[in-house]
Design a protein around this motif. Structure first.
Motif, PDB file in Angstrom:
ATOM      1  N   PHE A   7       0.813  -1.224   0.000  1.00 15.04           N
ATOM      2  CA  PHE A   7       0.000   0.000   0.000  1.00 15.04           C
ATOM      3  C   PHE A   7       0.841   1.267   0.000  1.00 15.04           C
ATOM      4  O   PHE A   7       0.475   2.251  -0.612  1.00 15.04           O
ATOM      5  CB  PHE A   7      -0.994   0.000   1.176  1.00 15.04           C
ATOM      6  CG  PHE A   7      -0.378   0.225   2.531  1.00 15.04           C
ATOM      7  CD1 PHE A   7      -0.198   1.513   3.023  1.00 15.04           C
ATOM      8  CD2 PHE A   7       0.020  -0.843   3.317  1.00 15.04           C
ATOM      9  CE1 PHE A   7       0.369   1.725   4.263  1.00 15.04           C
ATOM     10  CE2 PHE A   7       0.579  -0.644   4.559  1.00 15.04           C
ATOM     11  CZ  PHE A   7       0.760   0.647   5.041  1.00 15.04           C
ATOM     12  N   TRP A   8       1.969   1.287   0.706  1.00 14.55           N
ATOM     13  CA  TRP A   8       2.772   2.502   0.797  1.00 14.55           C
ATOM     14  C   TRP A   8       3.453   2.843  -0.522  1.00 14.55           C
ATOM     15  O   TRP A   8       3.913   3.961  -0.699  1.00 14.55           O
ATOM     16  CB  TRP A   8       3.792   2.412   1.932  1.00 14.55           C
ATOM     17  CG  TRP A   8       4.800   1.304   1.798  1.00 14.55           C
ATOM     18  CD1 TRP A   8       6.000   1.359   1.144  1.00 14.55           C
ATOM     19  CD2 TRP A   8       4.688  -0.010   2.323  1.00 14.55           C
ATOM     20  NE1 TRP A   8       6.632   0.155   1.226  1.00 14.55           N
ATOM     21  CE2 TRP A   8       5.857  -0.707   1.959  1.00 14.55           C
ATOM     22  CE3 TRP A   8       3.729  -0.673   3.074  1.00 14.55           C
ATOM     23  CZ2 TRP A   8       6.080  -2.032   2.315  1.00 14.55           C
ATOM     24  CZ3 TRP A   8       3.959  -1.990   3.441  1.00 14.55           C
ATOM     25  CH2 TRP A   8       5.123  -2.660   3.053  1.00 14.55           C
ATOM     26  N   GLU A   9       3.489   1.890  -1.452  1.00 21.46           N
ATOM     27  CA  GLU A   9       4.018   2.165  -2.788  1.00 21.46           C
ATOM     28  C   GLU A   9       2.909   2.515  -3.768  1.00 21.46           C
ATOM     29  O   GLU A   9       3.181   3.009  -4.856  1.00 21.46           O
ATOM     30  CB  GLU A   9       4.808   0.954  -3.302  1.00 21.46           C
ATOM     31  CG  GLU A   9       6.095   0.717  -2.527  1.00 21.46           C
ATOM     32  CD  GLU A   9       6.861  -0.499  -3.024  1.00 21.46           C
ATOM     33  OE1 GLU A   9       6.404  -1.185  -3.968  1.00 21.46           O
ATOM     34  OE2 GLU A   9       7.929  -0.780  -2.446  1.00 21.46           O
ATOM     35  N   ASP A  15      -3.942   9.594   0.893  1.00 19.72           N
ATOM     36  CA  ASP A  15      -4.939   8.596   0.498  1.00 19.72           C
ATOM     37  C   ASP A  15      -4.962   7.355   1.385  1.00 19.72           C
ATOM     38  O   ASP A  15      -5.802   6.479   1.205  1.00 19.72           O
ATOM     39  CB  ASP A  15      -4.711   8.166  -0.953  1.00 19.72           C
ATOM     40  CG  ASP A  15      -5.022   9.273  -1.937  1.00 19.72           C
ATOM     41  OD1 ASP A  15      -5.824  10.174  -1.600  1.00 19.72           O
ATOM     42  OD2 ASP A  15      -4.442   9.245  -3.044  1.00 19.72           O
ATOM     43  N   MET A  16      -4.055   7.290   2.334  1.00 18.97           N
ATOM     44  CA  MET A  16      -3.998   6.112   3.209  1.00 18.97           C
ATOM     45  C   MET A  16      -5.121   6.142   4.238  1.00 18.97           C
ATOM     46  O   MET A  16      -5.536   7.202   4.697  1.00 18.97           O
ATOM     47  CB  MET A  16      -2.653   6.060   3.933  1.00 18.97           C
ATOM     48  CG  MET A  16      -1.518   5.720   3.016  1.00 18.97           C
ATOM     49  SD  MET A  16       0.026   5.596   3.915  1.00 18.97           S
ATOM     50  CE  MET A  16       1.162   5.429   2.551  1.00 18.97           C
ATOM     51  N   GLU A  20      -3.628   2.186   7.830  1.00 17.50           N
ATOM     52  CA  GLU A  20      -2.412   2.181   7.018  1.00 17.50           C
ATOM     53  C   GLU A  20      -1.432   3.232   7.521  1.00 17.50           C
ATOM     54  O   GLU A  20      -0.226   2.974   7.640  1.00 17.50           O
ATOM     55  CB  GLU A  20      -2.752   2.433   5.546  1.00 17.50           C
ATOM     56  CG  GLU A  20      -3.454   1.270   4.892  1.00 17.50           C
ATOM     57  CD  GLU A  20      -4.029   1.602   3.527  1.00 17.50           C
ATOM     58  OE1 GLU A  20      -4.210   0.656   2.727  1.00 17.50           O
ATOM     59  OE2 GLU A  20      -4.311   2.794   3.248  1.00 17.50           O
ATOM     60  N   TRP A  21      -1.926   4.415   7.834  1.00 18.45           N
ATOM     61  CA  TRP A  21      -1.086   5.493   8.364  1.00 18.45           C
ATOM     62  C   TRP A  21      -0.412   5.044   9.655  1.00 18.45           C
ATOM     63  O   TRP A  21       0.791   5.203   9.828  1.00 18.45           O
ATOM     64  CB  TRP A  21      -1.927   6.743   8.585  1.00 18.45           C
ATOM     65  CG  TRP A  21      -1.155   7.866   9.196  1.00 18.45           C
ATOM     66  CD1 TRP A  21      -1.073   8.181  10.520  1.00 18.45           C
ATOM     67  CD2 TRP A  21      -0.313   8.801   8.521  1.00 18.45           C
ATOM     68  NE1 TRP A  21      -0.246   9.257  10.717  1.00 18.45           N
ATOM     69  CE2 TRP A  21       0.233   9.657   9.503  1.00 18.45           C
ATOM     70  CE3 TRP A  21       0.037   9.000   7.189  1.00 18.45           C
ATOM     71  CZ2 TRP A  21       1.104  10.698   9.192  1.00 18.45           C
ATOM     72  CZ3 TRP A  21       0.899  10.045   6.874  1.00 18.45           C
ATOM     73  CH2 TRP A  21       1.419  10.872   7.865  1.00 18.45           C
ATOM     74  N   GLU A  22      -1.183   4.494  10.547  1.00 19.03           N
ATOM     75  CA  GLU A  22      -0.648   4.094  11.855  1.00 19.03           C
ATOM     76  C   GLU A  22       0.415   3.014  11.749  1.00 19.03           C
ATOM     77  O   GLU A  22       1.413   3.054  12.465  1.00 19.03           O
ATOM     78  CB  GLU A  22      -1.781   3.631  12.777  1.00 19.03           C
ATOM     79  CG  GLU A  22      -2.712   4.744  13.207  1.00 19.03           C
ATOM     80  CD  GLU A  22      -2.060   5.788  14.091  1.00 19.03           C
ATOM     81  OE1 GLU A  22      -1.243   5.428  14.961  1.00 19.03           O
ATOM     82  OE2 GLU A  22      -2.362   6.980  13.914  1.00 19.03           O
ATOM     83  N   VAL A  23       0.238   2.057  10.868  1.00 18.11           N
ATOM     84  CA  VAL A  23       1.184   0.948  10.762  1.00 18.11           C
ATOM     85  C   VAL A  23       2.500   1.382  10.105  1.00 18.11           C
ATOM     86  O   VAL A  23       3.505   0.680  10.208  1.00 18.11           O
ATOM     87  CB  VAL A  23       0.539  -0.266  10.046  1.00 18.11           C
ATOM     88  CG1 VAL A  23       0.478  -0.067   8.555  1.00 18.11           C
ATOM     89  CG2 VAL A  23       1.257  -1.540  10.401  1.00 18.11           C
ATOM     90  N   LEU A  24       2.514   2.540   9.485  1.00 10.67           N
ATOM     91  CA  LEU A  24       3.769   3.052   8.913  1.00 10.67           C
ATOM     92  C   LEU A  24       4.797   3.391   9.984  1.00 10.67           C
ATOM     93  O   LEU A  24       6.001   3.338   9.740  1.00 10.67           O
ATOM     94  CB  LEU A  24       3.506   4.307   8.075  1.00 10.67           C
ATOM     95  CG  LEU A  24       2.984   4.110   6.680  1.00 10.67           C
ATOM     96  CD1 LEU A  24       2.735   5.457   6.027  1.00 10.67           C
ATOM     97  CD2 LEU A  24       3.934   3.274   5.846  1.00 10.67           C
TER      98      LEU A  24
END
Length: 149
Positions: A7-9, A15-16, A20-24
């Motif tokens: 997802f980060w790519e 747009d996350m 998704e933001w938190e797991v980064l």
């Protein structure tokens, strides 16, 4: 058949999803350290003192969901402000992705191991001391030497 890119790519920070933001976050703990800013040249210095909510062994906030209520100066890192947070570590996934770079090979999303951050030497030491145990007048003595432009 190859699997789709992570997802980060595929997504911009904006747009996350929340998850998704938190797991980064790699869990390095550096954003929970007390920083000092030099009034003369605006340089920012890292100390070995952490927020009183930070658990240095787990490298996590003990009151993450309530941190902004309990510590009004806690910065909420968002896609809208990451570009302005020059004090964030060069290894921070939010910063790296905002700059168009990839995640480092030690990032837990790539290794599947949260301890890979410590193994790579980029995590906060478990020897940090809580801000509640330090006289604020002596914080300058706790500078670790890391300087930010």
């Amino acid at each position: 058949m190859s699997s789709p890119p992570p997802f980060w790519e595929q997504k911009s920070l904006e747009d996350m999803s929340h998850d998704e933001w938190e797991v980064l976050c790699d869990g390095c703990g550096k954003c929970c350290l007390v920083l000092l800013q030099d009034e003369e040249d605006d340089a920012v210095y890292e100390t070995d003192v952490c927020c009183h909510l930070f658990d240095p062994v787990r490298r996590r906030c003990t009151q993450y969901d309530q941190r902004h209520d309990l510590v009004p100066t806690c910065v909420n890192v968002t896609p809208d402000n990451i570009e302005t947070l020059s004090w964030m570590p060069d290894t921070c996934a939010y910063r790296l992705l905002q700059e168009g770079k990839g995640l480092p090979d030690w990032h837990p999303l790539l290794t599947g191991r949260p301890e890979s951050v410590a193994d790579a030497g980029v995590a906060v030491s478990s020897d940090v001391i809580s801000e509640r145990k330090i006289d604020v007048d002596h914080l300058y003595q706790r500078v670790t030497g890391r300087r930010f432009p």
